[in-house]
Motif scaffolding. Sequence first.
Motif, mmCIF file in Angstrom:
data_model
loop_
_atom_site.group_PDB
_atom_site.id
_atom_site.type_symbol
_atom_site.label_atom_id
_atom_site.label_comp_id
_atom_site.label_asym_id
_atom_site.label_seq_id
_atom_site.Cartn_x
_atom_site.Cartn_y
_atom_site.Cartn_z
ATOM 1 N N VAL A 13 44.195 42.756 38.355
ATOM 2 C CA VAL A 13 45.447 42.097 37.970
ATOM 3 C C VAL A 13 46.075 42.859 36.816
ATOM 4 C CG1 VAL A 13 44.763 39.805 38.768
ATOM 5 C CG2 VAL A 13 44.233 40.501 36.419
ATOM 6 N N GLY A 64 49.410 42.273 33.853
ATOM 7 C CA GLY A 64 50.513 41.473 33.320
ATOM 8 C C GLY A 64 51.249 42.234 32.247
ATOM 9 N N VAL A 85 53.156 38.913 36.218
ATOM 10 C CA VAL A 85 51.744 39.126 36.543
ATOM 11 C C VAL A 85 51.640 39.404 38.038
ATOM 12 C CG1 VAL A 85 49.409 38.186 36.569
ATOM 13 C CG2 VAL A 85 50.959 37.565 34.713
ATOM 14 N N VAL A 114 45.989 35.898 40.511
ATOM 15 C CA VAL A 114 47.211 35.865 39.699
ATOM 16 C C VAL A 114 47.294 34.544 38.938
ATOM 17 C CG1 VAL A 114 49.725 35.794 39.818
ATOM 18 C CG2 VAL A 114 48.463 37.513 41.129
ATOM 19 N N ALA A 132 45.077 34.735 35.928
ATOM 20 C CA ALA A 132 45.659 35.550 34.863
ATOM 21 C C ALA A 132 46.802 34.824 34.166
ATOM 22 C CB ALA A 132 46.140 36.883 35.442
ATOM 23 N N LYS A 133 47.628 34.149 34.931
ATOM 24 C CA LYS A 133 48.748 33.410 34.341
ATOM 25 C C LYS A 133 48.262 32.266 33.463
ATOM 26 C CE LYS A 133 52.416 34.427 37.694
ATOM 27 N NZ LYS A 133 53.334 33.869 38.719
ATOM 28 N N TYR A 186 48.248 36.417 30.595
ATOM 29 C CA TYR A 186 47.570 37.703 30.527
ATOM 30 C C TYR A 186 48.532 38.871 30.420
ATOM 31 C CZ TYR A 186 43.675 40.856 30.975
ATOM 32 O OH TYR A 186 42.731 41.801 30.698
#
Length: 665
Positions: free
Chosen positions: A213, A215, A221, A260, A263-264, A268
């Motif tokens: 991933v 960002g 991201v 994703v 990460a969000k 991130y």
Amino acid sequence: MFERVLIANRGEIACRVIRTCRRLGIHTIAVYSEADANAQHVRLADEAWPIGGPRPTDSYLRGEVILDVARKSGAQAIHPGYGFLSENTAFARACIEAGIAFIGPRPESIDAMGSKAAAKALMERHQVPLVPGYHGADQSPDVLAGEARRTGFPLMIKAAAGGGGKGMRIVRSESEFADALASAQREAASAFGDTRVILERYVEHPRHIEFQVFGDTHGHVIHLNERECSAQRRYQKVLEETPSPFLDDARRAAMGAAAVAAAKAVNYVGAGTVEFIVGQDGEFFFMEMNTRLQVEHPVTEETLGLDLVEWQLRVASGEALPLTQAQVHARGHAIEVRLYAEDPDQNFLPGSGKLLKLRLPSPSRHVRLDGGVIEGDTVTIFYDPMIAKLIVWDENRPQALQRLRDALMASEIVGPKSNIAFLERLARHPVVVEGRIDTGYLDRHLDEFLAGDATPDAEVLFAATVAALLHDERSAIASTRSGADPFSPWSRADAWRVGHAGKRIVALSLQGQRHEVEAYGHDGDYRLRHGDAHAEVHGARHDGDCLSARFNDEALRLPVRADAARVTVHDAAGNRYAFERAAAFAWQSKETGGGNQVTAPMPGRIVLVKAGAGDTVEAGQELLVMEAMKMELALKAPRAGTIESISAAQGDFVEADAVLVRFVS
């Protein structure tokens, strides 16, 4: 874009970052320990600064010293690489407070994902699938034992603060839990300074699939597809590839969306990896998120045509991601393996020493090499013993696997032992070729990948002998060319004698076993005998990489390399045989000390003593546990008997070959 970047790491990843910086016109600043004064990353950087002693705690883990170098050298940003300080929240925060950009995620993101337990709680709130288990704050033994019973067996114990397989144990019954917990906590404390663990239901025969991933600071991201890392030994990745041979488009999309979302959930920024455990039925579960660049990132780069270090630099300097999710398109298949100084036949014991020879395939569109050492360098005892990463790419998976096999065949390491032959067997094994491997397969079937006591057949032995003969003959001719009579028969290395054909003995040693071959003839035509096996050899030629000859009228061509000290042969099935040249008429076996003592296999620290003087022990019983080169090694009794003395205590640092335990004779 930054003009001056400090790389707070060493070895392969430091060299990797320096290459990208140089392409972008960025001035690079390296740091080095006493053990690394002559290392390649020091030589490649535009400038380099000393930061302390050889041990990581005395150098590469000293964040305040590295920051001081950054200030003095005028660095605008610090790239932490992977390992060491790359996921250290305090260091990331200190960089920001010093006005120096940290080329990685925000400290808050590292914090959120740095603890496996906290990360699981966060993922649970964002509907990312989790394996059933326990990730609570109460770490008392009774609570953990109770949660283990509730979770059910088999289960996995994991260090809450760590990664890389450290502090991980599989427990298959309640009776094993207490000892496994103590061992996992001890290893976690040593590796991460944190004894907290989490418990998870152990998914039988799982696959390990991770998503890259990325960002930026503008709220974008995306994921850059998956990497399958199911080929593992003791939780350490051995082979990584993309795309996964297991995923279809629908499951890839679902897992990418979950990555994703993960990460969000932590806002991130930069490069990260979301790792999943995938069951045989395709159900997937969040495992952890690594808030750094991963060692296997090159396979992603090779299929996407990207430079992820460049992305890191641009994102850290405030730029937006250069692609949207819809613009990410992969091509072909890439595979990565790592060449290590280790001995697979001795439980993968890490090695150290000078690289007397380091022969690797030539880089091309199909072969990439990321390394931190060159021939003549020394693999030290203080750091990970990786020599190089070998990455191959081709249009599809079968072709990429063949590229890998060819590249490994072209590789040779002399000095410390290496895992090349192990990787060659891995690349040919049906479970890898057919894409059926799971994370526990290597540990369950390790003997299928080791040389063991394999005996070379006559064809291999004769091929090695012919290559040795041709080498010796060429060397003898070369050494006499400047003599008074270079054509003298006395200068030839063919055992020529007046009145009869000369006999030569070629002695070769393989895994301690001596093989003698009688040879008559010269210049590619020989009669050979080994025991009851005979061969008439004609037209033998050796070009340095391959031997071609007629053996009993059957023409063969085999990959063979030879010099005065060794001969390496690959048979028709691709098996590697690395022979040592031995004296023809002298054989001395190395004295190993018999079964009356236990010695340290390498320098390290004693972390546990499990026996004492006067104890009666069984063969194979664990006597001490030592920590060396980032792993724990169990030292066991070579035979049943009574211990006379133990000369090391918990916490002692011992040198290689030091006698630690003596038995009563």
